[in-house]
Motif scaffolding. Sequence first.
Motif, PDB file in Angstrom:
ATOM      1  N   PRO A  39      75.008  52.792  58.230  1.00  0.00           N
ATOM      2  CA  PRO A  39      73.763  53.078  57.512  1.00  0.00           C
ATOM      3  C   PRO A  39      72.946  54.191  58.167  1.00  0.00           C
ATOM      4  O   PRO A  39      72.878  54.276  59.392  1.00  0.00           O
ATOM      5  CB  PRO A  39      72.980  51.764  57.589  1.00  0.00           C
ATOM      6  CG  PRO A  39      73.943  50.736  58.032  1.00  0.00           C
ATOM      7  CD  PRO A  39      75.044  51.435  58.746  1.00  0.00           C
ATOM      8  N   VAL A  40      72.341  55.016  57.339  1.00  0.00           N
ATOM      9  CA  VAL A  40      71.406  56.022  57.828  1.00  0.00           C
ATOM     10  C   VAL A  40      70.063  55.343  58.086  1.00  0.00           C
ATOM     11  O   VAL A  40      69.776  54.272  57.538  1.00  0.00           O
ATOM     12  CB  VAL A  40      71.264  57.204  56.847  1.00  0.00           C
ATOM     13  CG1 VAL A  40      72.566  57.985  56.756  1.00  0.00           C
ATOM     14  CG2 VAL A  40      70.796  56.750  55.495  1.00  0.00           C
ATOM     15  N   LEU A  41      69.240  55.939  58.922  1.00  0.00           N
ATOM     16  CA  LEU A  41      67.998  55.314  59.358  1.00  0.00           C
ATOM     17  C   LEU A  41      67.087  54.852  58.218  1.00  0.00           C
ATOM     18  O   LEU A  41      66.593  53.719  58.253  1.00  0.00           O
ATOM     19  CB  LEU A  41      67.240  56.239  60.311  1.00  0.00           C
ATOM     20  CG  LEU A  41      66.008  55.642  60.967  1.00  0.00           C
ATOM     21  CD1 LEU A  41      66.339  54.369  61.733  1.00  0.00           C
ATOM     22  CD2 LEU A  41      65.358  56.663  61.882  1.00  0.00           C
ATOM     23  N   PRO A  42      66.847  55.644  57.182  1.00  0.00           N
ATOM     24  CA  PRO A  42      65.965  55.153  56.113  1.00  0.00           C
ATOM     25  C   PRO A  42      66.476  53.864  55.455  1.00  0.00           C
ATOM     26  O   PRO A  42      65.693  52.983  55.111  1.00  0.00           O
ATOM     27  CB  PRO A  42      65.926  56.304  55.107  1.00  0.00           C
ATOM     28  CG  PRO A  42      66.251  57.516  55.912  1.00  0.00           C
ATOM     29  CD  PRO A  42      67.219  57.049  56.957  1.00  0.00           C
ATOM     30  N   TYR A  43      67.794  53.744  55.297  1.00  0.00           N
ATOM     31  CA  TYR A  43      68.358  52.518  54.718  1.00  0.00           C
ATOM     32  C   TYR A  43      68.253  51.355  55.694  1.00  0.00           C
ATOM     33  O   TYR A  43      67.988  50.231  55.296  1.00  0.00           O
ATOM     34  CB  TYR A  43      69.802  52.730  54.291  1.00  0.00           C
ATOM     35  CG  TYR A  43      69.984  53.563  53.042  1.00  0.00           C
ATOM     36  CD1 TYR A  43      68.925  53.932  52.241  1.00  0.00           C
ATOM     37  CD2 TYR A  43      71.249  53.988  52.666  1.00  0.00           C
ATOM     38  CE1 TYR A  43      69.117  54.689  51.093  1.00  0.00           C
ATOM     39  CE2 TYR A  43      71.449  54.749  51.521  1.00  0.00           C
ATOM     40  CZ  TYR A  43      70.368  55.097  50.742  1.00  0.00           C
ATOM     41  OH  TYR A  43      70.569  55.843  49.602  1.00  0.00           O
ATOM     42  N   LEU A  44      68.469  51.623  56.990  1.00  0.00           N
ATOM     43  CA  LEU A  44      68.301  50.566  57.990  1.00  0.00           C
ATOM     44  C   LEU A  44      66.883  50.029  57.974  1.00  0.00           C
ATOM     45  O   LEU A  44      66.666  48.817  58.031  1.00  0.00           O
ATOM     46  CB  LEU A  44      68.625  51.089  59.391  1.00  0.00           C
ATOM     47  CG  LEU A  44      70.071  51.126  59.811  1.00  0.00           C
ATOM     48  CD1 LEU A  44      70.210  51.778  61.175  1.00  0.00           C
ATOM     49  CD2 LEU A  44      70.658  49.732  59.835  1.00  0.00           C
ATOM     50  N   ILE A  45      65.924  50.921  57.900  1.00  0.00           N
ATOM     51  CA  ILE A  45      64.508  50.508  57.871  1.00  0.00           C
ATOM     52  C   ILE A  45      64.237  49.676  56.626  1.00  0.00           C
ATOM     53  O   ILE A  45      63.607  48.620  56.694  1.00  0.00           O
ATOM     54  CB  ILE A  45      63.583  51.742  57.941  1.00  0.00           C
ATOM     55  CG1 ILE A  45      63.691  52.398  59.317  1.00  0.00           C
ATOM     56  CG2 ILE A  45      62.137  51.351  57.641  1.00  0.00           C
ATOM     57  CD1 ILE A  45      63.031  53.759  59.410  1.00  0.00           C
ATOM     58  N   ALA A  46      64.717  50.135  55.487  1.00  0.00           N
ATOM     59  CA  ALA A  46      64.491  49.404  54.234  1.00  0.00           C
ATOM     60  C   ALA A  46      65.101  48.011  54.287  1.00  0.00           C
ATOM     61  O   ALA A  46      64.479  47.028  53.866  1.00  0.00           O
ATOM     62  CB  ALA A  46      65.064  50.193  53.057  1.00  0.00           C
TER      63      ALA A  46
END
Length: 65
Positions: A39-46
């Motif tokens: 996962p890329v960071l924005p998806y991890l955060i979400a």
Amino acid sequence: MNRLRELRKERGLTQKELGSEVKVPSTTLARYEVGMRIPVLPYLIALADYFNVSIDYLVGRSDVR
């Protein structure tokens, strides 16, 4: 990411339902769950925000949610 699968199943969600909630394609979530994609960071955060867990917990670096 076994934790992602565990968290999703705890909530009784399909990959499609979770994808709609966090704006991530269900095919992408499927690839995360089987380890074919990272996962890329924005998806991890979400995802971490949605499940109310830390990113470290989500990726298996901590046992503390």
